[in-house]
Design a protein around this motif. Structure first.
Motif, PDB file in Angstrom:
ATOM      1  N   PRO A 108       0.827  -1.207   0.000  1.00 56.04           N
ATOM      2  CA  PRO A 108       0.000   0.000   0.000  1.00 56.04           C
ATOM      3  C   PRO A 108       0.863   1.259   0.000  1.00 56.04           C
ATOM      4  N   MET A 109       0.249   2.365  -0.408  1.00 58.48           N
ATOM      5  CA  MET A 109       0.944   3.649  -0.450  1.00 58.48           C
ATOM      6  C   MET A 109       0.108   4.692   0.283  1.00 58.48           C
ATOM      7  N   TYR A 110       0.758   5.534   1.067  1.00 57.46           N
ATOM      8  CA  TYR A 110       0.054   6.596   1.780  1.00 57.46           C
ATOM      9  C   TYR A 110       0.032   7.856   0.921  1.00 57.46           C
ATOM     10  N   VAL A 111      -1.152   8.416   0.750  1.00 57.01           N
ATOM     11  CA  VAL A 111      -1.332   9.618  -0.068  1.00 57.01           C
ATOM     12  C   VAL A 111      -1.523  10.809   0.860  1.00 57.01           C
ATOM     13  N   ARG A 112      -0.624  11.769   0.776  1.00 54.53           N
ATOM     14  CA  ARG A 112      -0.733  12.969   1.607  1.00 54.53           C
ATOM     15  C   ARG A 112      -1.646  13.989   0.938  1.00 54.53           C
ATOM     16  N   SER A 118      -4.467   5.785   2.940  1.00 52.81           N
ATOM     17  CA  SER A 118      -3.692   4.773   2.242  1.00 52.81           C
ATOM     18  C   SER A 118      -4.451   4.234   1.039  1.00 52.81           C
ATOM     19  N   VAL A 119      -3.681   3.871   0.017  1.00 56.66           N
ATOM     20  CA  VAL A 119      -4.232   3.241  -1.180  1.00 56.66           C
ATOM     21  C   VAL A 119      -3.607   1.850  -1.270  1.00 56.66           C
ATOM     22  N   GLY A 120      -4.446   0.824  -1.269  1.00 52.92           N
ATOM     23  CA  GLY A 120      -3.930  -0.541  -1.282  1.00 52.92           C
ATOM     24  C   GLY A 120      -3.349  -0.948  -2.623  1.00 52.92           C
ATOM     25  N   SER A 121      -2.420  -1.878  -2.578  1.00 52.93           N
ATOM     26  CA  SER A 121      -1.845  -2.504  -3.782  1.00 52.93           C
ATOM     27  C   SER A 121      -1.315  -1.479  -4.785  1.00 52.93           C
ATOM     28  N   ALA A 122      -0.695  -0.422  -4.279  1.00 56.04           N
ATOM     29  CA  ALA A 122      -0.239   0.668  -5.151  1.00 56.04           C
ATOM     30  C   ALA A 122       1.223   0.549  -5.552  1.00 56.04           C
ATOM     31  N   ILE A 123       2.008  -0.238  -4.812  1.00 51.05           N
ATOM     32  CA  ILE A 123       3.450  -0.354  -5.081  1.00 51.05           C
ATOM     33  C   ILE A 123       3.766  -1.805  -5.421  1.00 51.05           C
ATOM     34  N   PRO A 124       4.022  -2.120  -6.693  1.00 49.60           N
ATOM     35  CA  PRO A 124       4.359  -3.499  -7.054  1.00 49.60           C
ATOM     36  C   PRO A 124       5.838  -3.784  -6.813  1.00 49.60           C
ATOM     37  N   VAL A 125       6.114  -4.914  -6.203  1.00 43.91           N
ATOM     38  CA  VAL A 125       7.502  -5.349  -6.001  1.00 43.91           C
ATOM     39  C   VAL A 125       7.642  -6.701  -6.700  1.00 43.91           C
ATOM     40  N   ALA A 126       8.265  -6.675  -7.860  1.00 44.81           N
ATOM     41  CA  ALA A 126       8.411  -7.885  -8.671  1.00 44.81           C
ATOM     42  C   ALA A 126       9.522  -8.777  -8.114  1.00 44.81           C
ATOM     43  N   PRO A 127       9.510 -10.070  -8.474  1.00 41.54           N
ATOM     44  CA  PRO A 127      10.536 -10.990  -7.957  1.00 41.54           C
ATOM     45  C   PRO A 127      11.964 -10.568  -8.295  1.00 41.54           C
ATOM     46  N   GLN A 128      12.141  -9.864  -9.427  1.00 39.88           N
ATOM     47  CA  GLN A 128      13.497  -9.484  -9.827  1.00 39.88           C
ATOM     48  C   GLN A 128      14.038  -8.265  -9.090  1.00 39.88           C
ATOM     49  N   VAL A 129      13.231  -7.641  -8.242  1.00 39.86           N
ATOM     50  CA  VAL A 129      13.714  -6.501  -7.457  1.00 39.86           C
ATOM     51  C   VAL A 129      14.753  -6.999  -6.456  1.00 39.86           C
ATOM     52  N   ARG A 130      15.954  -6.446  -6.536  1.00 39.00           N
ATOM     53  CA  ARG A 130      17.065  -6.910  -5.701  1.00 39.00           C
ATOM     54  C   ARG A 130      17.124  -6.214  -4.348  1.00 39.00           C
ATOM     55  N   VAL A 131      16.670  -4.951  -4.302  1.00 36.09           N
ATOM     56  CA  VAL A 131      16.775  -4.163  -3.073  1.00 36.09           C
ATOM     57  C   VAL A 131      15.414  -3.567  -2.738  1.00 36.09           C
TER      58      VAL A 131
END
Length: 213
Positions: A108-112, A118-131
């Motif tokens: 989720p992402m917080y919108v100021r 908060s907005v759910g499911s807003a930041i995708p983190v794919a398997p190939q993300v290393r950090v």
């Protein structure tokens, strides 16, 4: 090269050393309200991406309880306190980010601003993300469920920021997000300052203290 760029470059190199030994690195950045956590993680993510290392920033703020729930619980006037977050949900997300069998994990992402929610499911983190850089106030608090957050992280960093500068930035942020100067001052020197004292007490648990502007 500015002192800030040099500092972020040193942190980048530290993360790259960790990434050389792990399939995914998760670093937690801790600091009091207004300490500059978002600024640092944004700059660091950009530097890491320039080296070809895929990076995602996952803020703890996405786990703010909804405004309606805060009102129901009688906590709306101290939004930002530790009991106004879904700590268990945040811990569960970090564990999913650590699990190599997970596919894309959505955070989720917080919108100021006026909405401040908060907005759910807003930041995708794919398997190939290393950090993964995750930043927030309470990552080092020694109470459940927060005490278990540190177990999931590879390192935790505490931002050491000038208190007056931090409060001024915090006040200006409150005003920019739609609060009146009077209400912004009430939050900055009231509940935010109480939260800051709790967070400052966790500094010694960090793996690294980072002097920050």
């Amino acid at each position: 090269m500015s002192a800030t760029t040099e500092l972020v470059g040193g942190l980048r190199d530290r993360v790259l050393e960790l990434a050389a030994r792990r399939s995914r690195v998760i670093v937690g950045v801790v600091g009091e309200p207004g300490s500059g956590k978002s600024t640092l993680t944004g700059a660091l993510a950009e530097m890491l991406s320039e080296t070809g290392v895929s990076t995602a920033v996952v803020p703890m703020d996405g786990f703010h309880l909804a405004n309606a729930e805060l009102a129901r619980l009688g906590r709306a006037e101290r939004k930002g306190a530790i009991d106004t977050f879904d700590g268990g949900g945040y811990l569960a997300l970090l564990r999913r980010l650590r699990d190599p069998d997970e596919a894309v994990v959505y955070a989720p992402m917080y919108v100021r601003g006026q909405q401040e929610s908060s907005v759910g499911s807003a930041i995708p983190v794919a398997p190939q993300v290393r950090v993964v850089l995750t930043e927030g106030n309470y990552l080092l608090v020694d109470d459940d469920p927060w005490r278990r957050v540190r177990e999931v992280l590879d390192e935790t960093w505490f931002l050491d920021t000038d208190p007056e500068l931090r409060r001024r930035r915090l006040f200006e942020r409150h005003v920019a997000n739609g609060k009146t100067p009077e209400l912004a001052s009430t939050f900055t020197f009231g509940s935010d300052e109480v939260n800051a004292r709790l967070i400052a007490a966790t500094r010694e648990r960090a793996d690294l203290v980072v002097p920050w502007l």
